[in-house]
Design an enzyme around this catalytic site. Structure first.
Site, PDB file in Angstrom:
ATOM      1  N   HIS A   1      40.552  32.242  47.493  1.00  0.00           N
ATOM      2  CA  HIS A   1      40.875  33.609  47.058  1.00  0.00           C
ATOM      3  C   HIS A   1      40.087  34.049  45.830  1.00  0.00           C
ATOM      4  O   HIS A   1      39.641  35.187  45.739  1.00  0.00           O
ATOM      5  CB  HIS A   1      42.374  33.747  46.750  1.00  0.00           C
ATOM      6  CG  HIS A   1      43.251  33.517  47.927  1.00  0.00           C
ATOM      7  ND1 HIS A   1      43.779  32.273  48.227  1.00  0.00           N
ATOM      8  CD2 HIS A   1      43.681  34.355  48.897  1.00  0.00           C
ATOM      9  CE1 HIS A   1      44.508  32.361  49.333  1.00  0.00           C
ATOM     10  NE2 HIS A   1      44.463  33.603  49.762  1.00  0.00           N
TER      11      HIS A   1
ATOM     12  N   GLU B   1      45.076  28.229  42.352  1.00  0.00           N
ATOM     13  CA  GLU B   1      43.667  27.893  42.586  1.00  0.00           C
ATOM     14  C   GLU B   1      42.979  27.472  41.289  1.00  0.00           C
ATOM     15  O   GLU B   1      42.154  26.556  41.295  1.00  0.00           O
ATOM     16  CB  GLU B   1      42.959  29.066  43.264  1.00  0.00           C
ATOM     17  CG  GLU B   1      43.519  29.295  44.676  1.00  0.00           C
ATOM     18  CD  GLU B   1      42.671  30.179  45.571  1.00  0.00           C
ATOM     19  OE1 GLU B   1      42.963  30.228  46.772  1.00  0.00           O
ATOM     20  OE2 GLU B   1      41.721  30.843  45.076  1.00  0.00           O
TER      21      GLU B   1
ATOM     22  N   ARG C   1      62.618  53.784  37.509  1.00  0.00           N
ATOM     23  CA  ARG C   1      61.828  55.006  37.312  1.00  0.00           C
ATOM     24  C   ARG C   1      62.132  55.987  38.438  1.00  0.00           C
ATOM     25  O   ARG C   1      62.138  55.599  39.613  1.00  0.00           O
ATOM     26  CB  ARG C   1      60.329  54.699  37.346  1.00  0.00           C
ATOM     27  CG  ARG C   1      59.749  54.163  36.056  1.00  0.00           C
ATOM     28  CD  ARG C   1      58.220  54.116  36.158  1.00  0.00           C
ATOM     29  NE  ARG C   1      57.623  53.997  34.854  1.00  0.00           N
ATOM     30  CZ  ARG C   1      57.281  52.819  34.301  1.00  0.00           C
ATOM     31  NH1 ARG C   1      57.503  51.697  34.951  1.00  0.00           N
ATOM     32  NH2 ARG C   1      56.729  52.794  33.102  1.00  0.00           N
TER      33      ARG C   1
END
Ligand code: URA
Length: 267
Positions: free
Chosen positions: A9, A83, A171
């Site tokens: 990734h 990773e 919100r």
């Protein structure tokens, strides 16, 4: 020759990151350049998906510091941690933005998180909900020392990490405007419980790192004052970004010269 531990990734390997042990992690890829500029020397490493990376060099440190964005939210932050850990990174410092819940916290101030409310799902894939999302004491102490030494306005305490920017942070200025019942009244509840601010990655960072035997801390600039209004103030990051970068850099220096990591010891 192919790099044997190139990570899928993030698109980085241990040789590409020159065996860095520390990573500074903003959410926004554009902020990698802002953090890089705080160091005497740096060089960009490129970008894969939301993960933009650069290496920063400091003559006081034996290994370079990696700067890499995580993208927004807990899932992409957890992938980044996994990773990077495979590449030998051990110290994870989130350098992000946050929305203040308490009235004494102003725009542009820094919030250093000691622990975070787990209002997200990713961390429960790593440890049950009873497991606390607590920052590294050593790294947090280094952040506090750096902020004090530099005279930067800062606050430390509990934060709240939400999987959503709108409903989870109560919100109403969203497309749908509706806040589900589960979150109605939560802004006031967190305020009463002395939670300092909202953001979206701290609790996943703290739980994933703690569960994997890694260390993590977080410092965020306040870009919204939720006790005043829901909207983010666009100028607030511009005002705070130099303080944020200097505190992050000094904290890494402070931490690296004090801990017992053999790679960080000179001589
Ligand atoms: N990041 C958040 O998640 N919330 C805010 O209010 C500001 C930054």
């Amino acid at each position: 020759m192919t790099d044997s531990n190139l990570q899928y990734h993030i698109g980085l390997s241990s040789s590409l990151i020159e065996n860095a042990r520390y990573v500074l992690m903003p959410g926004d890829p554009a902020r990698v350049a802002v953090l890089s500029a705080a160091f005497p020397r740096s060089r960009p490493l490129g970008q894969n998906r939301e993960y933009r990376a650069a290496l920063a060099y400091d003559e006081d440190l034996p290994t370079p510091i990696l700067i890499m964005s995580t993208g927004i939210g807990a899932p992409s932050a957890a992938i980044a941690i996994e990773e990077l850990a495979c590449l030998g990174v051990r110290y994870f410092l989130r350098v992000g933005t946050t929305g203040a819940i308490q009235e004494h916290i102003g725009l542009g101030d820094l919030v250093i998180s000691e622990a975070s409310v787990r209002l997200e799902g990713t961390s429960s894939h790593y440890a049950p909900i009873e497991y606390p999302a607590a920052a590294s004491i050593d790294m947090t102490y280094s952040l506090l020392e750096a902020a004090r030494a530099l005279g930067v306005p800062h606050h430390s305490g509990m934060t709240c990490s939400s999987d959503s920017f709108w409903p989870g942070q109560e919100r109403h200025d969203s497309f749908g405007t509706y806040v589900p019942r589960r979150f109605q009244g939560t802004l006031e509840e967190w305020r009463r419980l002395n939670v300092l601010s909202y953001e979206m990655e701290n609790s996943a960072l703290f739980v994933v790192c703690r569960a994997l035997g890694l260390e993590a801390a977080s410092v965020c600039a306040v870009v919204a004052c939720r006790w005043q209004r829901e909207a983010v103030c666009h100028d607030a990051y511009t005002k705070a970004k130099h303080d944020l970068a200097r505190v992050a850099m000094e904290a890494v220096r402070h931490h690296a010269t004090r801990i017992k990591d053999p790679i960080n010891r000179h001589g």
